[in-house]
Design a protein around this motif. Structure first.
Motif, PDB file in Angstrom:
ATOM      1  N   PHE A   1      28.638  60.142  -9.665  1.00 29.42           N
ATOM      2  CA  PHE A   1      28.254  58.580  -9.740  1.00 29.42           C
ATOM      3  C   PHE A   1      27.383  58.394 -10.812  1.00 29.42           C
ATOM      4  N   ASP A   2      27.045  56.863 -11.040  1.00 26.34           N
ATOM      5  CA  ASP A   2      25.821  56.732 -12.075  1.00 26.34           C
ATOM      6  C   ASP A   2      24.745  56.508 -11.509  1.00 26.34           C
TER       7      ASP A   2
ATOM      8  N   GLU B   1      19.881  64.865 -20.058  1.00 25.06           N
ATOM      9  CA  GLU B   1      20.204  65.421 -21.426  1.00 25.06           C
ATOM     10  C   GLU B   1      20.814  66.868 -21.361  1.00 25.06           C
ATOM     11  N   TYR B   2      20.428  67.417 -20.295  1.00 19.69           N
ATOM     12  CA  TYR B   2      20.785  68.696 -19.914  1.00 19.69           C
ATOM     13  C   TYR B   2      21.927  69.039 -18.764  1.00 19.69           C
ATOM     14  N   ALA B   3      21.938  68.107 -17.719  1.00 19.38           N
ATOM     15  CA  ALA B   3      23.027  68.248 -16.781  1.00 19.38           C
ATOM     16  C   ALA B   3      24.083  67.492 -17.075  1.00 19.38           C
ATOM     17  N   ASP B   4      25.248  67.985 -16.555  1.00 17.20           N
ATOM     18  CA  ASP B   4      26.638  67.127 -16.670  1.00 17.20           C
ATOM     19  C   ASP B   4      26.842  66.080 -15.812  1.00 17.20           C
ATOM     20  N   GLY B   5      25.946  65.181 -15.905  1.00 15.26           N
ATOM     21  CA  GLY B   5      26.010  64.033 -14.811  1.00 15.26           C
ATOM     22  C   GLY B   5      25.202  64.099 -13.584  1.00 15.26           C
ATOM     23  N   ALA B   6      25.613  63.495 -12.675  1.00 13.98           N
ATOM     24  CA  ALA B   6      25.046  63.318 -11.274  1.00 13.98           C
ATOM     25  C   ALA B   6      26.041  63.287 -10.251  1.00 13.98           C
ATOM     26  N   VAL B   7      25.731  64.080  -9.077  1.00 13.59           N
ATOM     27  CA  VAL B   7      26.669  63.719  -8.056  1.00 13.59           C
ATOM     28  C   VAL B   7      26.303  63.629  -6.564  1.00 13.59           C
TER      29      VAL B   7
END
Length: 774
Positions: free
Chosen positions: A488-489, A472-478
């Motif tokens: 990546f998902d 909810e606060y991060a801009d996704g995952a790497v």
């Protein structure tokens, strides 16, 4: 004076710890130092608790001895001898020796060879030497206070919903507390009240939580006084070390464990299964300094430290795991989630070790590196630093200092912080740090890589909820691949379903044990060749395909041997033992009257295992553990093991439950429960409940004509009979008494014993194994 070498750091003839004095709410021990001039000096290390947590049992005296030993682990580089006087078992001794050596190497590299403001010349000119052993001290374990006691292995029953949070008043522990409360866990914030000013950082949050969280507790410890007392007698440390402003300790690196072991009695009394620590993202990096492999920072705040402690707890039977909730988060993301989601907690955050007291509340100094870092991050997040105690002048001073002074973060984190400050026009574009400012968008994403963080480091039951909040606060995952961060998902990847090494997991909820580097068959020949340079131990699971009553599938013995082997390897330290492709078929002729059973002869099984063992020996395996999931394979496997040992000389053993059967028997109600009954049905309910048809479970408890035919008797004789002579259903026991809860306890016991055994075998030299055995 000529340039000194590493040996010149030895300034104490002896350091002696103990014996422990154990009281209901306090433990203490003398620390005795013998100086080079033979002078003997003493001090006392004390831990005091707000409630009674100790008794006189061997287990608690043993825990007290371990608590009081941790400070000494910092001094292996500086003593000729260290004596630990207390109640220790072999697992404790191995742990202390391993951590002592690791810490000696880390202190040498990070505190002696690298720049250190506390060192006097010419000790700051010592040259690096690659040594086989960095601990200078010989180590002795004695027991003068508790000769009548011995440590008996006991598997502790703990509650998986209870979490101890090692609390300090900083953002990590406050966020961990907030997250766990939101996930509806039973949380115990435990504060260590150090005897120095460090306690100032904790006072605000302690007072708030003590008032609002009934599980809050505090442990008083004078470890800071002991550390400073020892420093005064180290000739290479500046006499004015107390006045040196530096965001580091002069020589100690084994620090978190000094506090961590202090909270274990609280965890033991609460029966908490989880211990939560914070995170130092930049400290997990493995590096090489002039040929010396080491950790680029603090080992005791890394995932390697978590795993080492969890293995130790497992081997002790404490049924506790240690981890950080935050390893995938940058420092800025930690602060962002804390202040955006839990502002009522963030207002009590103090991250300054030079904080001061005013009207019963603690305020940060506003001058140190930590303060300017916190101020900078809060401003880039569009938040008010005033919320946690900074005044307008301090904020302005922090921004001025940021123009030229750095921050203690790894390069990408610092560059991104300066980039955000510059973008918000909070940093003069002509300043030195503005030139370092570069965008690193991965800082605001969940970061996963092999060394620092992986979803498998978080227990399965909180993993999805935790990462859902983060996203909810991060801009996704790497994910780190070929030195690059790749988007990546997370929830669409296999990573999210990987098994957590230190828990019994329902296999229907996970992807199993895929892509594990300890699986022999998943490695290339070159990878195996490389691993064999440092690894000589392999586990061969052996099972059977045979009937398991009307309520369970025929693969139980095969699947369980594979599951156990994988859980053992997961929990073991690096290098992990190889797990070989399992043998599914066994000697099961006695079950052949029930369809589905597939049996092979004793000759076939022994020949196959013999051939495998000889081939493994030629590959370089020197220790082979045959993990047998089917009791009737035992005579055949023992024969094969004898022949492998005779013809190759390698160590071979067969484990068919001997390490844990006596403990598991105590959990069962059924006598002669030997097949598809209470035990096997329980262990299957724990990990594959969807495959158990409890409506078809039956009770066919055996009532044999002679006590000597009792399968569970120590005086029973070995005898053989076809199953249909004893049972109509194929069940020999009472499957109706099975439960998943019993099964989880059984798995925990089996895994704990086998991890301890495999670790001992793996770390032993072949000649030592034979010497001790024969």
């Amino acid at each position: 004076m000529n340039t000194p070498d590493i040996r010149s750091l030895i300034c104490f003839e002896k350091l002696k710890v103990g014996p422990a004095i154990v009281e209901p709410a306090r433990v203490k021990a003398k620390y005795t130092i013998v100086l080079k001039n033979k002078e003997q000096i003493e001090n006392e290390l004390i831990y005091s608790y707000q409630e009674d947590v100790f008794d006189k049992s061997s287990q608690m005296v043993n825990m007290a001895s371990m608590i009081l030993s941790q400070v000494a682990i910092n001094y292996g580089l500086f003593c000729e001898e260290i004596v630990f006087d207390g109640l220790y078992d072999d697992t404790d001794k191995r742990f202390i020796l391993d951590m002592l050596e690791n810490t000696s190497r880390e202190i040498l590299v990070n505190k002696i060879l690298m720049p250190n403001a506390f060192l006097k010349a010419p000790y700051n000119q010592i040259k690096a030497e690659k040594l086989k052993r960095y601990t200078a001290a010989s180590v002795k374990f004695i027991n003068t206070g508790f000769e009548a006691k011995s440590v008996k292995w006991e598997h502790v029953k703990t509650d998986k919903n209870k979490y101890i949070v090692l609390s300090s008043g900083g953002k990590d522990s406050l966020l961990s507390y907030g997250l766990l409360k939101e996930l509806k866990k039973d949380v115990y914030p435990v504060f260590i009240n150090e005897s120095g000013r460090h306690w100032f950082t904790a006072i605000n949050s302690y007072q708030y939580l003590a008032e609002n969280e009934q599980n809050t507790s505090k442990v008083w410890c004078n470890s800071d006084r002991i550390f400073n007392w020892i420093l005064k007698h180290m000739p290479f440390i500046r006499e004015d070390f107390a006045q040196v402003r530096a965001d580091m300790y002069p020589v100690r690196l084994w620090t978190v464990a000094v506090f961590l072991f202090g909270v274990l009695p609280v965890a033991h009394k609460a029966k908490a299964a989880n211990v939560i620590i914070g995170d130092e993202y930049d400290t997990t990096i493995k590096s090489v300094y002039n040929g010396i492999t080491h950790y680029q920072g603090l080992y005791d705040q890394s995932k390697y430290f978590d795993n080492a402690l969890s293995r130790y707890y497992t081997k002790k039977g404490w049924n506790t795991a240690q981890f950080s909730l935050l390893r995938s988060l940058s420092e800025m993301l930690i602060l962002k989630i804390l202040i955006k989601r839990y502002p009522h907690l963030q207002q009590h955050q103090i991250s300054c070790h030079a904080a001061h007291k005013n009207d019963e509340r603690i305020y940060p100094c506003g001058k140190c590196e930590k303060c300017r870092r916190i101020v900078a991050m809060l401003l880039t997040l569009d938040e008010r630093p005033q919320a946690c105690g900074y005044n307008e002048q301090q904020i302005a001073n922090a921004l001025d200092a940021l123009q030229q002074k750095g921050v203690k973060q790894i390069g990408s984190d610092a560059s991104h912080l300066f980039y955000l400050l510059k973008e918000k026009q909070l940093l003069d574009r002509k300043s030195y740090n503005a030139k370092l400012a570069q965008a690193h968008p991965e800082i605001m994403k969940l970061r996963f890589d092999k060394e620092r963080s992986s979803p498998e480091q978080i227990p399965f039951d909180i993993r999805h909820g935790l990462y859902s909040i983060y996203l909810e606060y991060a801009d996704g995952a790497v994910q780190r691949q070929n030195k690059r961060w790749i988007d990546f998902d997370l929830f669409g990847s296999d990573l999210i379903n990987m098994s957590y090494p230190f828990e019994v997991t329902n296999c229907s909820q996970e992807n199993g044990f895929k892509n594990k580097d300890y699986r022999w068959e998943l490695n290339t020949w070159q990878e195996i060749e490389e691993k064999l340079k440092s690894l000589d131990t392999a586990i061969l699971p052996c099972g059977s395909i045979e009937q398991h009553g009307p309520h369970m599938p025929v693969d139980i013995d095969y699947f369980d041997s594979v599951y156990l082997a994988d859980k053992i390897a997961e929990a073991c330290g690096s290098p992990k033992p190889f797990v070989l492709p399992a043998l599914p078929y066994g000697v099961a002729y006695h079950h052949e009257d029930f369809k589905g059973t597939i049996s092979i002869s004793n000759t076939t099984l022994s020949s196959l295992v013999y051939d495998l063992g000889m081939s493994l020996a030629r590959n370089g395996i020197k220790k082979l553990i045959i993990l047998n999931g089917h009791g009737d394979n035992s005579p055949t496997l023992l024969y094969a093991a004898q022949m492998i040992n005779r013809d190759s000389g390698i160590f071979v053993c067969v484990e068919t439950g001997e390490t844990s059967d006596s403990d598991i028997d105590e959990l069962t109600e059924t006598p002669n429960d030997i097949h598809a009954g209470e035990i096997e049905t329980s262990t299957t309910l724990a990990i594959r409940p969807e495959l158990v048809q409890m409506d078809k479970a039956v009770n066919e408890t055996l009532n044999l004509g002679s006590t000597y035919l009792d399968f569970s008797s120590e005086r029973g004789v070995a005898w053989y009979v076809r199953t249909n002579k004893l049972s109509v259903s194929g069940v020999m026991g009472d499957a109706t008494k099975a439960s998943a809860e019993k099964g989880k306890r059984m798995w925990e016991i089996m895994i704990a014993h086998m991890v301890k055994f495999v670790e001992e075998i793996k770390k032993s030299k072949l000649e030592d194994l034979y010497q001790k055995k024969y």
